[in-house]
Structure formats: C-alpha cells, structure tokens
Design an enzyme around this catalytic site. Sequence first.
Site, PDB file in Angstrom:
ATOM      1  N   HIS A  78      37.398  23.818  -7.257  1.00 11.36           N
ATOM      2  CA  HIS A  78      37.030  25.296  -7.531  1.00 11.36           C
ATOM      3  C   HIS A  78      38.390  25.959  -8.157  1.00 11.36           C
ATOM      4  O   HIS A  78      38.086  26.664  -9.178  1.00 11.36           O
ATOM      5  CB  HIS A  78      36.897  26.116  -6.025  1.00 11.36           C
ATOM      6  CG  HIS A  78      36.141  27.319  -6.284  1.00 11.36           C
ATOM      7  ND1 HIS A  78      34.721  27.238  -6.190  1.00 11.36           N
ATOM      8  CD2 HIS A  78      36.429  28.571  -6.196  1.00 11.36           C
ATOM      9  CE1 HIS A  78      34.339  28.716  -6.278  1.00 11.36           C
ATOM     10  NE2 HIS A  78      35.572  29.154  -6.340  1.00 11.36           N
TER      11      HIS A  78
ATOM     12  N   ASP B 155      38.341  27.935 -11.735  1.00  8.66           N
ATOM     13  CA  ASP B 155      38.929  29.040 -12.015  1.00  8.66           C
ATOM     14  C   ASP B 155      39.760  28.873 -13.166  1.00  8.66           C
ATOM     15  O   ASP B 155      39.578  29.915 -14.101  1.00  8.66           O
ATOM     16  CB  ASP B 155      39.680  29.473 -10.755  1.00  8.66           C
ATOM     17  CG  ASP B 155      39.063  30.084  -9.583  1.00  8.66           C
ATOM     18  OD1 ASP B 155      37.732  30.142  -9.932  1.00  8.66           O
ATOM     19  OD2 ASP B 155      39.876  30.227  -8.670  1.00  8.66           O
TER      20      ASP B 155
ATOM     21  N   GLU C 256      30.001  32.989 -13.903  1.00  8.17           N
ATOM     22  CA  GLU C 256      30.531  32.257 -15.302  1.00  8.17           C
ATOM     23  C   GLU C 256      29.805  32.697 -16.208  1.00  8.17           C
ATOM     24  O   GLU C 256      29.721  32.147 -17.520  1.00  8.17           O
ATOM     25  CB  GLU C 256      30.214  30.846 -15.025  1.00  8.17           C
ATOM     26  CG  GLU C 256      28.992  30.118 -15.265  1.00  8.17           C
ATOM     27  CD  GLU C 256      27.747  30.569 -14.664  1.00  8.17           C
ATOM     28  OE1 GLU C 256      27.888  31.586 -13.681  1.00  8.17           O
ATOM     29  OE2 GLU C 256      26.922  30.045 -14.351  1.00  8.17           O
TER      30      GLU C 256
HETATM   31  N1  LIG Z   1      35.566  28.419  -9.566  1.00 10.89           N
HETATM   32  C1  LIG Z   1      34.596  29.327  -9.644  1.00 10.89           C
HETATM   33  N2  LIG Z   1      33.244  29.163  -9.690  1.00 10.89           N
HETATM   34  C2  LIG Z   1      32.293  30.146  -9.536  1.00 10.89           C
HETATM   35  C3  LIG Z   1      33.191  31.407  -9.825  1.00 10.89           C
HETATM   36  N3  LIG Z   1      31.956  32.439  -9.997  1.00 10.89           N
HETATM   37  C4  LIG Z   1      30.849  31.614  -9.932  1.00 10.89           C
HETATM   38  N4  LIG Z   1      31.267  30.078  -9.711  1.00 10.89           N
HETATM   39  C5  LIG Z   1      30.151  29.086  -9.904  1.00 10.89           C
HETATM   40  O1  LIG Z   1      29.564  28.963 -10.970  1.00 10.89           O
HETATM   41  C6  LIG Z   1      28.427  28.166 -10.661  1.00 10.89           C
HETATM   42  C7  LIG Z   1      27.430  28.583 -11.453  1.00 10.89           C
HETATM   43  O2  LIG Z   1      26.408  27.600 -11.300  1.00 10.89           O
HETATM   44  P1  LIG Z   1      24.966  27.828 -12.090  1.00 10.89           P
HETATM   45  O3  LIG Z   1      24.387  29.173 -11.888  1.00 10.89           O
HETATM   46  O4  LIG Z   1      24.265  26.650 -11.055  1.00 10.89           O
HETATM   47  O5  LIG Z   1      25.041  27.344 -13.468  1.00 10.89           O
HETATM   48  P2  LIG Z   1      25.708  26.101 -14.282  1.00 10.89           P
HETATM   49  O6  LIG Z   1      26.015  25.175 -13.186  1.00 10.89           O
HETATM   50  O7  LIG Z   1      26.624  26.637 -15.243  1.00 10.89           O
HETATM   51  O8  LIG Z   1      24.440  25.819 -15.062  1.00 10.89           O
HETATM   52  P3  LIG Z   1      23.913  26.183 -16.197  1.00 10.89           P
HETATM   53  O9  LIG Z   1      24.251  27.835 -16.415  1.00 10.89           O
HETATM   54  O10 LIG Z   1      22.255  26.442 -16.163  1.00 10.89           O
HETATM   55  O11 LIG Z   1      24.463  25.788 -17.568  1.00 10.89           O
HETATM   56  C8  LIG Z   1      28.253  28.190  -9.305  1.00 10.89           C
HETATM   57  O12 LIG Z   1      28.322  26.946  -8.438  1.00 10.89           O
HETATM   58  C9  LIG Z   1      29.226  29.300  -8.621  1.00 10.89           C
HETATM   59  O13 LIG Z   1      29.479  28.999  -7.249  1.00 10.89           O
HETATM   60  C10 LIG Z   1      34.140  31.672  -9.827  1.00 10.89           C
HETATM   61  O14 LIG Z   1      34.994  32.577  -9.741  1.00 10.89           O
HETATM   62  N5  LIG Z   1      35.211  30.447  -9.705  1.00 10.89           N
END
Ligand SMILES: Nc1nc2c(ncn2[C@@H]2O[C@H](COP(=O)(O)OP(=O)(O)OP(=O)(O)O)[C@@H](O)[C@H]2O)c(=O)[nH]1
Length: 470
Positions: A363, A367, A393
């Site tokens: 994680h 970040d 993201e």
């Molecule tokens: N490290 C971190 N991870 C985050 C944060 N906010 C969201 N995430 C993670 O971002 C990930 C988004 O995953 P998905 O929505 O599946 O999208 P993706 O893996 O980028 O896949 P695609 O968008 O389809 O390319 C999730 O696992 C969330 O937990 C954050 O502030 N920090």
Amino acid sequence: MAEAHAHQGSAAPRKTGPARRIGPSLVCLQPHAIAPSCEAPTLVTSLPAPSTPACPDLAQLLHTAVAQAFNAVVITNAALDGEGPCITYCNPAFCRMTGYTEQELLGRSPRLLQGPKTDPQVLQRLRECLRSGTFFQGSTVNYRKDGSSYLVEWNISPVRDAQGQVQAYVSVQQDITKRVRAEQRQALLARALNATQDAVVIANAQAQILFVNQAFEDLTGYRSDEVLGRTPKFLQSGEHPPAFYSQLRDALARGDSCQTTFANRRKDGSIYHAAQTITPLRDEAGTTQHYVSVTKDVTELIARTQELREQAHHDALTGLLNRRAGEQQLERCQRAAQLEGQGYALILADIDNFKSINDRFGHEEGDRVLQRCATLLSRKVRSGDALIRWGGEEFLIVLPGCRLEAAQELAERIRAAMAQEQDAVVGSITLSLGVGAWQPGEYSSTLLRRTDQALYRAKTSGRNQVAVAP
Ligand SMILES: Nc1nc2c(ncn2[C@@H]2O[C@H](COP(=O)(O)OP(=O)(O)OP(=O)(O)O)[C@@H](O)[C@H]2O)c(=O)[nH]1
C-alpha cells in the site's frame, strides 16, 4: 532634626523673644520664637552684613522670603546631647505640612513628627550627618499632629559661625506623598502593562512611540530603546496596500477606535500577524493627544486556520483539491457556462491496474505512485485549471474555457508523459483518460457521466489511451 525623641504634646512651648541681631555676622532668623533650650543665639549666618546697597534690610528680606517660601523650612539649634536639637524656627509652610502651630513646635525636638513607620535607618544616617556636620538628604514617613502620616523629603545643612562651629541646622522639607503615590501608581501601571501577554504601544498624536511593553519587545524583537520616538512604520511588511494604511489613518483622524489584523515584520525579518486595537486618547478638550494600541499575536491562529482551510479543501496524500472542493469548482464552471455561455472541458484520468501495484508492492508503494501521478499532472495543467483527486486512483481535471480538441490534446500529452516514466520500484505506470466538453443546456452531472463513460471505453479498449465523449 530627629535626634532626641520628643513625646507629642509633652513639652509646652515657651514664650519667645523678639527678633535680634547678634553681632555683625550673626542674624537670628527667628524673631519671636526662641525656645528655652535655645535661649542662646543659635541661628547664625556668616553673611558679612545684613544689608547691601541693593538691599538695605537683607535680614528682613531673608526672613520674609523664608516665611513665605513654598517649601517647609525648619531651623534647630545644634544641641546634639540630651534631647537633641530642638526647633528654633519654622515657617508657615512647615506648620501647614505638620498640622502643628508654631507655638507647639518651638522648643520641641523634631522627633515629635516621628512614628512607627519612620525609617530608623534614615534616622541613623541623619544622626551621623548631624554629628559630622555634613549635609543630609533623605526621605521617610512622618506624622502630623492629627496622627496621619505623610512622606517627607528633606535636607539639612549645618549653619556655621565665623569660626566654623556648627551653630544650628537649617532644613528644607517637602511633603512628597502625592508625588510618590503618583510614581507608585505609574510604576504599578508599567508593571501591569509589562505583565500582560498583549503587546502595548503608546504613541503621541504624531504617532511617535512613547512606550512599549515587554510583550511588544518579545513579539517584535525590537528593544524599547530602539523604537522610542519612531513611528510604527518600521513594522510594515509590505503585505498591505497603501489604501489599508490610509483608511486606518483616516479612521484614527476621525477619532474612531480601529480593530484590524496586520501582517507586520519582526526585527529578524519574519512576518507575524497582529490583531490590533488602536484607540485615540483624548484630552478634556476632545483633542487626540495619544494613541494606545493593544496587540494580540495571532500568527499561530492564522497559520492554523490556513492549515485547516487547506485540509478542508485538499487531499492529504497528494495535496491536490479533494472531491468536495472539486465539486465546488465544477459548479463554478457550470454557472459560468450557463450564465455567460463559456464552455469547459473535463478530463478523468485513472491509473491502470493500480490494484495490482498495491497487491505486488504494498500500500505504501501504491501511495507513492499516487503522489507521483499527482506531481506529473500538476506539471501539465495551467494555473487556472483545477486538478482534483476525484477518487482512489482517479483524477479529475476541470478546464474552464477549454474546447474538446484542446482537452483531448492535453489528455494525450498527459498519457504520453506518464507512459514514458519508469518508476524505480513498480516500473511503468500508465493512465487511461476520458475527455468530455460541455454542451449547451447540459448539467455538470451529465457531462461528468459522459466523460466517465469515455474513460470506461479507454479502459475496455486496452488502457493507456484517451477516449473522447461524443
Ligand atoms: N495505495 C492506495 N491504494 C488505494 C488508495 N485508494 C484506492 N486504492 C486502491 O486502488 C485500487 C483500485 O483498484 P481497481 O478499482 O480495481 O482498479 P485498477 O486495479 O486500477 O484497475 P483498472 O482501473 O481497471 O485499471 C483498489 O485496490 C483500492 O484499494 C490509496 O489512497 N492508496
């Protein structure tokens, strides 16, 4: 003067003799009040003659002058043994000061004026001066006939005859009670002003500083002696326009009290914020003679407020605008579009496969990747555009006055720039981007949905690409 202890009212004054002249060089200044123990001529002067061409009757003039003097004058003989010196002359001012009549004082020791609060150390010094025939000056508490106390400041000079023998002591006295009380009050006020946490400045009508307290010195870094006589202009930081100061001056000139927050400069050049109240002080005629300003240091408060404001509008991880602030930005653009017909465009950028970055590298690395993307995006947008962390993201860019083609070009530049970067830990990072432009009559929510659908197409079409909303 306070040599022998006399008990109030214990010795009745005797009848006194007439004024007399004792030899060519001795002049008795007490014409009708010589006490028993003072029957021998006691007050002598080395004045060669009691008259001069300019003043034929100098003795009479001296007598009248002393009798009418503002200061209390008392003369004693020089008898240091036994009861000690006793009063041979006192002027009306001395009687007024002590509350005794001349008859009650003559022949008495000045000790009758002493009481419980009379300072024994001062008296001891006085005795030593009398014995050594030297000049004495001091102050202590004395008591009037009615028992009330007063602060007396007095000096005593020995009066010598032609052979240098001390024949009498002449003392000039002053009731300094009011003056000392005023000084004590002033000292108390100064102590109180110095004890307060707020910076206090007192200036004259020309705004020249007359007083600053300790808190002012602590706040500004200037010592009192560095600022006295100067106007507070040296504190100006340049952060306020000239109109700010001229409005303040106008208000003060009208006699109004002003409350305002200044950004001022300390001696070391740093800025502090001062919540200041400036009040004109008027005399009885209503003319402003002074200004008093009381300042609270609100530097920390303002910094904290700004911090909270930042926190309320910004995302803690990336420093970009947060979703709430982004929505407000979007609404502003929508209003401008509806009212003025000025269009706007949106870009929604989403990191590809971000979940797997998190899963593979943790994680914290995730970040860091988010921060890296935010930095790149910040470099690409103009100052009038709004860059928002829209979701986990996902980033939204609001482009006021931007047409679809220009937004598409920007999105493409962003995509290419991101794709070129190689992160030392996670390797390549790519973005998928959806682009949409406002159409007349459209709600912002509709435009947002169309842009999101374009982003979805970019994702489903293989990622690392830009899709435009039709
Ligand atoms: N490290 C971190 N991870 C985050 C944060 N906010 C969201 N995430 C993670 O971002 C990930 C988004 O995953 P998905 O929505 O599946 O999208 P993706 O893996 O980028 O896949 P695609 O968008 O389809 O390319 C999730 O696992 C969330 O937990 C954050 O502030 N920090």
